[in-house]
Design an enzyme around this catalytic site. Structure first.
Site, PDB file in Angstrom:
ATOM      1  N   TYR A  66     -12.439  -3.079  -3.692  1.00 23.80           N
ATOM      2  CA  TYR A  66     -13.014  -3.002  -2.351  1.00 23.80           C
ATOM      3  C   TYR A  66     -14.549  -2.942  -2.413  1.00 23.80           C
ATOM      4  O   TYR A  66     -15.179  -2.265  -1.589  1.00 23.80           O
ATOM      5  CB  TYR A  66     -12.445  -1.796  -1.596  1.00 23.80           C
ATOM      6  CG  TYR A  66     -11.015  -2.013  -1.114  1.00 23.80           C
ATOM      7  CD1 TYR A  66     -10.635  -3.182  -0.450  1.00 23.80           C
ATOM      8  CD2 TYR A  66     -10.034  -1.039  -1.310  1.00 23.80           C
ATOM      9  CE1 TYR A  66      -9.336  -3.378  -0.003  1.00 23.80           C
ATOM     10  CE2 TYR A  66      -8.725  -1.230  -0.858  1.00 23.80           C
ATOM     11  CZ  TYR A  66      -8.390  -2.404  -0.206  1.00 23.80           C
ATOM     12  OH  TYR A  66      -7.096  -2.605   0.242  1.00 23.80           O
TER      13      TYR A  66
ATOM     14  N   GLU B 240      -8.407 -11.331  -8.554  1.00 27.32           N
ATOM     15  CA  GLU B 240      -7.573 -10.156  -8.258  1.00 27.32           C
ATOM     16  C   GLU B 240      -6.309 -10.121  -9.123  1.00 27.32           C
ATOM     17  O   GLU B 240      -5.872  -9.042  -9.538  1.00 27.32           O
ATOM     18  CB  GLU B 240      -7.214 -10.138  -6.762  1.00 27.32           C
ATOM     19  CG  GLU B 240      -8.447  -9.874  -5.898  1.00 27.32           C
ATOM     20  CD  GLU B 240      -8.151  -9.778  -4.410  1.00 27.32           C
ATOM     21  OE1 GLU B 240      -7.002 -10.054  -3.986  1.00 27.32           O
ATOM     22  OE2 GLU B 240      -9.078  -9.419  -3.656  1.00 27.32           O
TER      23      GLU B 240
ATOM     24  N   LYS C  26       0.829  -1.211   0.000  1.00 30.69           N
ATOM     25  CA  LYS C  26       0.000   0.000   0.000  1.00 30.69           C
ATOM     26  C   LYS C  26       0.866   1.265   0.000  1.00 30.69           C
ATOM     27  O   LYS C  26       2.033   1.234   0.419  1.00 30.69           O
ATOM     28  CB  LYS C  26      -0.935  -0.032   1.219  1.00 30.69           C
ATOM     29  CG  LYS C  26      -1.933  -1.200   1.165  1.00 30.69           C
ATOM     30  CD  LYS C  26      -2.943  -1.134   2.312  1.00 30.69           C
ATOM     31  CE  LYS C  26      -3.970  -2.250   2.198  1.00 30.69           C
ATOM     32  NZ  LYS C  26      -5.039  -2.149   3.229  1.00 30.69           N
TER      33      LYS C  26
ATOM     34  N   HIS D 269      -2.049  -5.510   1.196  1.00 27.26           N
ATOM     35  CA  HIS D 269      -3.267  -6.264   0.895  1.00 27.26           C
ATOM     36  C   HIS D 269      -2.856  -7.650   0.438  1.00 27.26           C
ATOM     37  O   HIS D 269      -1.850  -7.802  -0.266  1.00 27.26           O
ATOM     38  CB  HIS D 269      -4.060  -5.592  -0.236  1.00 27.26           C
ATOM     39  CG  HIS D 269      -5.076  -6.518  -0.852  1.00 27.26           C
ATOM     40  ND1 HIS D 269      -6.335  -6.702  -0.313  1.00 27.26           N
ATOM     41  CD2 HIS D 269      -4.984  -7.357  -1.929  1.00 27.26           C
ATOM     42  CE1 HIS D 269      -6.976  -7.614  -1.044  1.00 27.26           C
ATOM     43  NE2 HIS D 269      -6.187  -8.025  -2.019  1.00 27.26           N
TER      44      HIS D 269
ATOM     45  N   ASN E  30      -2.481  -0.365   6.924  1.00 26.21           N
ATOM     46  CA  ASN E  30      -1.909  -1.633   7.381  1.00 26.21           C
ATOM     47  C   ASN E  30      -0.970  -2.282   6.365  1.00 26.21           C
ATOM     48  O   ASN E  30      -0.861  -3.500   6.274  1.00 26.21           O
ATOM     49  CB  ASN E  30      -3.027  -2.586   7.822  1.00 26.21           C
ATOM     50  CG  ASN E  30      -4.068  -2.785   6.742  1.00 26.21           C
ATOM     51  OD1 ASN E  30      -3.877  -2.328   5.615  1.00 26.21           O
ATOM     52  ND2 ASN E  30      -5.143  -3.481   7.054  1.00 26.21           N
TER      53      ASN E  30
END
Ligand code: UDP
Ligand code: MG
Length: 157
Positions: A49, A126, A9, A115, A112
């Site tokens: 998402y 994905e 991220k 992913h 965080n």
């Protein structure tokens, strides 16, 4: 062998730990078969998402994923989806066990750092979302025989 999709991220890139994260996966014996930096537009984020777009925190999540580029990474290995989820740890990094990536590198439930696909079915979807076929590489590894036992090599090929 099974494949999974990782996104490093923007917060991890800002903090200068993308190499540390990739190193964790390499050290584990997972093979990097796709790797690229990209900016996520509104459309791809909404799709990625989709389970969260109606949640009140979605605008924050969206903004945090668009402050800069992500690094998309496709990893290959036996039962790699489950293994990587274990390595990544709980969504809320404060509850993630020490030794996991989130447990070691983050204090946040949102920022965080990484992913990871949550099931083999979603991993297939994905990987297609982030990589074209020609961006994934099928190459021989000289060390496979030292990474997996003979029976495992047959079972997970
Ligand atoms: N997220 C958040 N607040 C929450 C739950 C999730 O900000 O209460 C963010 C967080 O960045 C998380 C992402 O939304 O990684 C996707 O949520 P998901 O439930 O799919 O967790 P993950 O699969 O990433 O552990
Ligand atoms: Mg998820």
């Amino acid at each position: 062998m099974e494949k999974t999709l990782i996104l490093i991220k923007p917060n991890a890139i800002q903090r200068g730990i993308m190499g540390d994260i990739i190193t964790r996966f390499e050290r584990k014996g997972l093979r990097v078969v796709g790797l690229k930096m990209m900016f996520l537009d509104d459309e791809i984020l909404k799709e990625h998402y989709a389970h969260l777009v109606e949640r009140p925190f979605y605008p924050y999540l969206k903004a945090s994923m668009q402050v800069g580029p992500v690094v998309a990474c496709c990893l290959e290995g036996a039962e790699v989806v489950d293994t990587v989820r274990l390595m990544v740890g709980a969504t809320n990094s404060r509850k993630a066990l020490p030794g996991t990536i989130r447990g070691d590198f983050s204090m946040s439930g949102e920022q965080n750092v990484v992913h990871a696909s949550d099931s083999p079915e979603n991993a297939l979807i994905e990987i297609k979302r982030f990589f074209r076929d020609e961006e994934l590489f099928d190459y021989e590894s000289a060390v496979t025989q030292f990474e997996y036992g003979g029976e495992e090599s047959l079972k997970f090929k």
